[in-house]
Design a protein around this motif. Structure first.
Motif, mmCIF file in Angstrom:
data_model
loop_
_atom_site.group_PDB
_atom_site.id
_atom_site.type_symbol
_atom_site.label_atom_id
_atom_site.label_comp_id
_atom_site.label_asym_id
_atom_site.label_seq_id
_atom_site.Cartn_x
_atom_site.Cartn_y
_atom_site.Cartn_z
ATOM 1 N N VAL A 1 0.847 -1.192 0.000
ATOM 2 C CA VAL A 1 0.000 0.000 0.000
ATOM 3 C C VAL A 1 0.880 1.239 0.000
ATOM 4 O O VAL A 1 1.793 1.358 0.820
ATOM 5 N N PHE B 1 -2.132 0.589 -4.969
ATOM 6 C CA PHE B 1 -2.338 -0.682 -4.266
ATOM 7 C C PHE B 1 -1.882 -1.845 -5.133
ATOM 8 O O PHE B 1 -2.238 -1.932 -6.304
ATOM 9 N N THR C 1 -9.651 -7.844 -5.097
ATOM 10 C CA THR C 1 -8.676 -7.282 -4.155
ATOM 11 C C THR C 1 -8.380 -5.816 -4.459
ATOM 12 O O THR C 1 -7.680 -5.159 -3.692
ATOM 13 N N GLN D 1 -11.780 -0.714 -2.363
ATOM 14 C CA GLN D 1 -11.083 0.265 -1.527
ATOM 15 C C GLN D 1 -11.755 1.637 -1.650
ATOM 16 O O GLN D 1 -11.774 2.413 -0.708
ATOM 17 N N THR D 2 -12.269 1.898 -2.838
ATOM 18 C CA THR D 2 -12.784 3.238 -3.133
ATOM 19 C C THR D 2 -14.212 3.478 -2.656
ATOM 20 O O THR D 2 -14.651 4.626 -2.661
ATOM 21 N N TYR E 1 -6.388 6.662 -8.183
ATOM 22 C CA TYR E 1 -6.268 5.307 -7.659
ATOM 23 C C TYR E 1 -5.624 4.407 -8.696
ATOM 24 O O TYR E 1 -6.009 4.403 -9.863
ATOM 25 N N THR F 1 -12.089 -9.407 -0.750
ATOM 26 C CA THR F 1 -12.111 -8.052 -0.189
ATOM 27 C C THR F 1 -11.615 -7.962 1.269
ATOM 28 O O THR F 1 -11.191 -6.877 1.673
ATOM 29 N N PRO G 1 -7.536 -6.842 1.179
ATOM 30 C CA PRO G 1 -7.193 -5.416 1.058
ATOM 31 C C PRO G 1 -7.769 -4.563 2.179
ATOM 32 O O PRO G 1 -7.178 -3.551 2.564
ATOM 33 N N ARG G 2 -8.902 -4.973 2.708
ATOM 34 C CA ARG G 2 -9.496 -4.189 3.790
ATOM 35 C C ARG G 2 -8.608 -4.229 5.036
ATOM 36 O O ARG G 2 -8.418 -3.226 5.720
ATOM 37 N N LEU H 1 -5.662 -1.896 4.266
ATOM 38 C CA LEU H 1 -6.030 -0.477 4.215
ATOM 39 C C LEU H 1 -6.379 0.084 5.595
ATOM 40 O O LEU H 1 -5.984 1.205 5.944
ATOM 41 N N GLU H 2 -7.099 -0.703 6.376
ATOM 42 C CA GLU H 2 -7.545 -0.190 7.682
ATOM 43 C C GLU H 2 -6.403 -0.105 8.703
ATOM 44 O O GLU H 2 -6.419 0.749 9.576
#
Lengths: 192, 842
Positions: free
Chosen positions: B296, B311, B331, B335-336, B344, B366, B369-370, B373-374
């Motif tokens: 990331v 990403f 994946t 995110q968006t 992006y 999902t 990537p979550r 990202l988090e």
């Protein structure tokens, strides 16, 4: 009495089993587990299997009131003992308090672990009238469920225990309804 | 209104009714695939490869054939047609012919008089292999190899199955505008669904040339389609019936070898054949969570505003394609839809490896990537001195907006979900203030309410519901949807009951049968409530229209008053009641008495409703993955205890808020939330797919650790009802979304507790201890991958973004389905036109 069956490799055995109060006189292959005899010979398919290695609790039945994994029990060991499966729970067409509570509180999602879960829970409630949350968790820790996260099962067992206690305390004849939840029990909740 | 039980204006929707199949399941009466026992039934068994990657030189079945009780043996040559769930990766044979690609890859199937004989026969089969070079992880999967040694002869190159490079907006400008750029690498491990029921199928080929297959499948339609292709039979002669599924979670969404083999063996023997996988075979059949390595790079302003996101995903696909192309895009797709990201870039690559094939597991591509990202945003918040909750709220997407990658966001209750869990948990005051070893963390997520596109390209409906009313007032609803435990049967019954004004118990269901029920694509992508619900409403409204017309005529109600809206007919609780200015006039008729009137007037009362999502997705290849009619949103806060002596992480409490749109049955919604939290905790803390030379180290339920009653913390859930404009009664999904915020929330809580970042799942005691040791030594207090492989990406597809602050007019004015209000007089040629001015349902 041993009997040789047609493919020459399997030896069969005469068995006397008492399941859900009924006596059965059977001839089954020696290698069969209690789980297989229940499902295949007695067609009691309510008992499920998740691993057949004694790891998941799905095939739990009661033997003389004790929860046992039927996939690990050889039927010859439990001749003349009292075997109870999920099919024994409903009486005269009326579901058991546990069954009603499971349906009501979402404790069965896919339902596959439910019969085993229910038999473990029944053994617990037969032993401890109003088990604590920790006692329920401890007692059922050998029954895996992948759907519910166990929480609604926990609630269902607590409610079933409470309702059984109320029913037990109600003098016979005073309130037949309380002893006879049946389908009405579900209806009442549905209307809440 | 007063008689309406739920207080939401509905008579059935919103009530915590018992699950319609609850008692059948609780009494053991529900019949699962392995419970079926047909006359003369044979038992089948598959032989799986013993090698991870090899040429099959010879298969000798002569010893097995000679075993008494063996009735038929088939190998790959008997079923030489390839299939695969996605048309772009039809790369599987039911039994591999000349090459095996993972340990367990099926190569021979046997049918015998009993299971034990079939097992013995399988052991008597001699297979001669010639080993090929293997690839067991992402790095090995990316290595250059000889053409002849490739795992598959298709894909991007070497063992690379799929590569994606998509760029939305001006990435360079985005990073130039940033005050800070944060980079990090994360790894999300693979895991199995571990459904309690092992896969099972029974096939019965009749003398009439017709085949019936009962199978524990989430996708009877796709199995039907694949069956026709592989067996080279007209689909019209094949009937697929999905039995109650004893747990799916995505693991029963592909067509499987045992289904084709049971069918072929039944065709050869003229007898029914059952094949039930063992638990070990289920672990190898897999199709579970892809292990994903991620990088990331995030550009932000001083206040945290995102200027660009770059990403990268590397997916370890296993031996076959399965859903992998879709998984790869997933994946990068969502995110968006949670945060405003003006520029992006998503680059993803999936490699074939010699391991069981990965596929969709709850959250499909999902959660990985979550997770990245988090955790990443938690780092950003900390570096910029921002509160993680307030920060997220400041960059959340708004409702009715469009994302840079052309995802259409409609209703969005994300901010409210964050508020609920932050307030309930006292997050703001506890974070950073708990004693050493205790920590609190936040994560959020979003998921689809059904994929916007079908798996194979077509313009047909995604789902249909048929209704039939019998003269006694009973209503039968038919739909190919399959209840996998999520409660879709209840959704169907409650939806029909609501519209017709009857009770859930009055609706009978016939489901998941390709002969007797109209299309539903299956239980995947959290699509059933949203799509089937809309189809059921349409079908039920057609019946209601006829019934109200007949009632209006019978009760001699003034048509002009009905059309004018001063009077109406309300269908609820088994009656059709006439109201004037909202007050019952005293005229009413029971539903069961109204049915014969309507049948006399219009003929047999039957109807069909269908649902097809509107065209969604941007102007680029791959834009079909990610769009949905509506996104659900979730936020979770987790309180953990970290034992600094042992590294054991214990989640103590979970607060979770979910934007459900509308809870059709709150008990079942809560069950999905609890179950998602539970499944996430298993992946976060213990479930691990470890291999040794392509062999699973833990192909059993004892060694593959999953949470029991004792590991499950209490969960406090909050339902946020945003009343989605397109959802049935406003409903959105709940089956998958609530899993998403959990992994990063736990990781963030661990950081709050002991100050170490665990950037690799599962968060095992060993990893925690290693990170704590590093921290004590003054090194980077972190456990996780250091970098991602250097990969030569293909040329990017550059796509102009649609700016999130300029929603097209037409969405803002999206028309709400007239679900509760029905007052329009029918057109002349419509049923009901004879009624005096047309009926009105209020």
């Amino acid at each position: 009495m041993n009997i040789s069956v047609d493919n020459g490799s399997t030896i069969a055995e005469r068995l006397r089993l008492r399941v859900n109060g009924e006596k059965h006189d059977l001839i089954v292959a020696l290698n069969k587990t209690l789980l297989e005899v229940l499902r295949e010979d007695l067609l009691l398919t309510g008992t499920k299997h998740g691993c057949e290695l004694g790891e998941c609790g799905t095939c739990t039945v009661l033997i003389d009131g004790e929860p046992m994994l039927s996939c690990l029990v050889l039927p010859i060991e439990v001749q003349d003992r009292e075997i109870e499966t999920v099919e024994s729970l409903a009486q005269g067409g009326h579901p058991h308090e546990l069954q009603i509570a499971f349906a009501e509180f979402g404790a069965s999602q896919c339902g596959y672990c439910t019969p085993g879960m229910m038999m473990s829970a029944k053994a617990l409630l037969d032993e401890i009238e109003r088990p604590s949350r920790d006692q329920i968790k401890e007692h059922l820790a050998g029954n895996l469920c992948r759907c519910t996260g166990y929480l609604q099962i926990l609630e269902a067992i607590e409610v079933a225990a409470e309702r059984r206690e109320v029913a037990r305390r109600t003098p016979i004849g005073d309130d037949l309804e309380a002893n006879d939840p049946g389908e009405d029990g579900v209806e009442e909740v549905a209307a809440e | 209104m007063s008689e309406r039980a739920s207080g939401n204006g509905y008579s059935v929707i919103g009530r915590p009714l018992p699950k319609v199949d609850g008692l059948r399941k609780a009494t053991g009466q529900a019949v699962y695939a392995d419970d079926l026992d047909l006359p003369r039934m044979l038992y089948g068994k598959l032989l799986g490869s013993r090698r991870p990657h090899a040429r099959i030189v010879n298969i000798d079945v002569s010893r097995a054939e000679a075993l008494p009780g063996v009735k038929a043996i088939i190998t790959g040559k008997d079923l030489p047609v390839k299939y695969g769930i996605l048309p772009v990766s039809e790369d599987e044979y039911p039994l591999e012919i000349d090459r095996v690609r993972f340990v367990g890859d099926p190569i021979v199937a046997v049918a015998a008089v009993d299971e034990m004989t079939a097992e013995q026969a399988v052991r008597l089969i001699d297979v001669e292999y010639e080993d090929l070079p293997t690839a067991f992880d992402i790095e090995e999967g990316l290595a250059a190899i000889d053409e002849a040694d490739r795992i598959h002869d298709y894909g991007a190159h070497d063992n690379v199955h799929k590569e994606v490079n998509l760029e939305f907006g001006d990435l360079d400008a985005g990073f130039e505008a940033a005050d800070h750029v944060f980079e990090n690498t994360y790894f999300y491990s693979g895991s199995n669904h571990l459904a309690m029921e092992q896969h099972a199928a029974v096939a019965d080929y009749g003398a009439d040339g017709k085949l019936t297959l009962w199978s524990s499948t989430q996708t009877p339609h796709y199995v039907h389609k694949a069956m026709a292709k592989v067996l080279e039979m007209p689909a019209g002669r094949i009937r697929v019936i999905a039995t109650p599924v004893g747990g799916g979670f995505g693991g029963k969404s592909d067509p499987f070898p045992h289904e084709f083999c049971a069918a072929k063996l039944s065709m050869l023997t003229g007898r029914p054949v059952k094949i039930t996988l063992t638990r070990e075979e289920v672990f190898y059949a897999h199709r579970g969570r892809h292990p994903v390595l991620m990088h990331v790079r995030l550009g932000v302003k001083d206040d945290g505003e995102i200027t660009a996101l770059d990403f990268q995903s590397f997916l370890d696909g296993g031996g076959y394609g399965s859903y992998g192309v879709a998984s790869t895009y997933y994946t990068g797709a969502l995110q968006t839809v949670t945060y405003k990201i003006p520029a992006y870039r998503f680059r993803g690559v999936r490699v074939f490896t010699n391991k069981p094939p990965c596929g969709p597991k709850r959250g499909h591509g999902t959660p990985q990537p979550r997770y990245a990202l988090e955790i990443h945003l938690d780092r950003v918040a900390e570096a910029l001195g921002l509160d993680p909750a307030a920060y997220r709220k400041s960059i959340c997407v708004d409702e009715y907006t469009m994302t840079a990658n052309h995802m259409r966001v409609t209703s969005c209750g994300l901010r409210e979900c964050i508020d609920k869990v932050v307030q309930a948990s006292d997050f703001a005051s506890l974070r950073g203030a708990l004693p050493e070893g205790k920590g609190i963390g936040l994560g959020i997520g979003s998921y689809l309410s059904g994929a916007g596109l079908p798996i194979y390209w077509n313009n047909m409906p995604h789902t249909s519901v048929d209704l039939k009313v019998d003269r006694g007032g009973g209503v039968t609803a038919k739909c190919m949807q399959i209840d996998i435990g999520q409660g879709s049967d209840s959704v169907l019954a409650m939806t029909v009951a609501e519209v017709l004004g009857i009770e859930q118990e009055d609706v009978k269901l016939i489901c998941a049968d390709t002969d007797t029920t109209p299309i539903d694509l299956g239980a995947y992508s959290s699509r059933v409530t949203f799509m089937m619900g809309n189809a059921a409403i349409e079908a039920a409204e057609k019946i209601r229209e006829k019934i109200l017309a007949a009632v209006a005529e019978e009760l001699e109600i003034d048509g002009e008053a009905l059309a004018g809206g001063t009077e109406c007919l309300r269908a609820a609780h088994g009656h059709i009641v006439h109201e004037i200015d909202g007050i019952p006039s005293g005229k009413s008729i029971a539903f069961r008495d109204a049915v014969p009137l309507a049948e006399a007037k219009f003929g047999q009362l039957s109807s069909t409703g269908s649902y097809t999502p509107q065209k969604l997705g941007g102007p680029y290849k791959g834009s079909g993955v990610g769009p949905t009619p509506a996104y659900s949103y979730t936020a979770a806060v987790v309180l953990v205890d970290v034992d600094t002596e042992t590294g054991v992480v214990t989640p103590e409490k979970v607060w979770i808020g979910h934007d459900i749109g509308r809870a059709i049955n709150p008990t079942l919604v809560r069950g999905q939330i609890d179950g998602s939290v539970y499944m996430a905790l298993g992946e976060i803390l213990m479930e691990e797919q470890a291999f040794r030379k392509g062999q699973l180290q833990f192909p059993s339920m004892l060694d593959y650790k999953s949470p029991t009653f004792l590991e499950m913390p209490s969960v406090e859930s909050f339902l946020v009802e945003t009343d989605d404009a397109e959802g049935p009664f406003g409903a959105k999904e709940v089956g998958q979304g609530p899993l998403l915020p959990m992994p990063p929330a736990v990781a963030n809580a661990v950081y709050d507790a002991v100050g170490v970042r665990i950037d690799e799942l599962p968060i095992t005691p060993e990893k925690v201890m290693t990170a704590l040791d590093r921290k004590a030594r003054g090194e980077s207090p972190r456990y996780g991958p250091d970098s991602v492989p250097e990969y030569t990406w293909p040329e990017p597809t550059k796509v102009d973004p649609v700016w999130y602050d300029q929603p097209p007019e037409e969405w803002v004015e999206t028309k709400r389905r007239p679900v509760t209000l029905y007052a329009a007089p029918p057109a002349d040629d419509e049923p009901g036109s004879d009624a005096a001015g047309g009926p009105a349902q209020c």
